[in-house]
Every structure is written in structure tokens, then in C-alpha cells.
Scaffold this motif. Structure first.
Motif, PDB file in Angstrom:
ATOM      1  N   HIS A 215      -6.987  -5.622   0.461  1.00 40.51           N
ATOM      2  CA  HIS A 215      -7.389  -4.959  -0.798  1.00 40.51           C
ATOM      3  C   HIS A 215      -7.823  -3.573  -1.153  1.00 40.51           C
ATOM      4  O   HIS A 215      -9.271  -3.478  -1.496  1.00 40.51           O
ATOM      5  N   SER A 216      -6.952  -2.307  -2.336  1.00 42.79           N
ATOM      6  CA  SER A 216      -7.796  -1.548  -2.379  1.00 42.79           C
ATOM      7  C   SER A 216      -6.846  -1.136  -3.974  1.00 42.79           C
ATOM      8  O   SER A 216      -6.045  -1.399  -4.286  1.00 42.79           O
ATOM      9  N   ASN A 217      -7.702  -0.974  -4.987  1.00 43.84           N
ATOM     10  CA  ASN A 217      -7.305  -0.456  -6.595  1.00 43.84           C
ATOM     11  C   ASN A 217      -6.941   0.774  -6.765  1.00 43.84           C
ATOM     12  O   ASN A 217      -5.604   1.127  -7.223  1.00 43.84           O
TER      13      ASN A 217
ATOM     14  N   ASP B 231      -2.633  -1.976   1.666  1.00 43.07           N
ATOM     15  CA  ASP B 231      -3.301  -3.474   1.823  1.00 43.07           C
ATOM     16  C   ASP B 231      -3.320  -3.695   3.115  1.00 43.07           C
ATOM     17  O   ASP B 231      -3.796  -4.273   3.628  1.00 43.07           O
TER      18      ASP B 231
END
Length: 88
Positions: A27-29, A22
Motif C-alpha cells: 500500500h502506497s499513498n 499495491d
């Protein structure tokens, strides 16, 4: 006890992984998915710890799963702290 410490370490590593990704990339799934996959892979061996008499898993308490095994089987009340004997 070893399993509980391992799971605590993996949870900590997963949180660190998500926070690091992050901070570096936003933001990364994918980071969340990687942390969840790591937890599932680490937790899979606990499904093989079953009562030798009745086969109930020693980590399940009713519908709940806890990170430490039972000392006695909740189904047949076998003492799981004793080493199995060779009755031949």
C-alpha cells in the motif's frame, strides 16, 4: 466526446497504476497522489471551454461538473453546436 473518452482512459490508467503499485510494493499513498495529480492535469484544459457569448463554462451544470459539454449554454441559451460566424 473526446474529453469524456480521455477522462475514462485516465481513470482506468489511474486505477491500474494504484493496483499495480499495491501488488508490487504494498500500500502506497504516493500511487494515489500520482493518480489524482494525473486526473487534475488531464482535466485542466476543460476549464477553457466557455460560451463565446457570456463566458460560462460548458462543462458545468449548476454546481456539478460533467465530462461532456453542453449543447446549449445554460445561461444565455446559445446553441453551441453551430460554428461561430465572422460578423465583421
Amino acid at each position: 466526446m473526446r474529453h469524456a473518452w480521455l477522462m475514462l482512459g485516465v481513470v482506468g490508467f489511474g486505477v491500474l497504476l494504484v493496483v499495480t503499485v499495491d501488488r508490487l510494493y504494498g500500500h502506497s499513498n504516493i500511487a494515489f497522489a500520482a493518480a489524482i495529480l494525473l486526473l487534475l492535469i488531464t482535466n485542466a484544459p476543460m476549464l477553457r471551454f466557455n460560451c463565446p457569448r457570456c463566458g460560462k463554462n460548458v462543462f458545468f451544470r449548476g454546481v456539478f461538473v460533467v465530462p461532456w459539454p453542453s449543447r446549449t449554454c445554460s445561461r444565455c441559451h446559445l446553441d453551441l453546436t453551430q460554428a461561430p460566424t465572422q460578423n465583421r
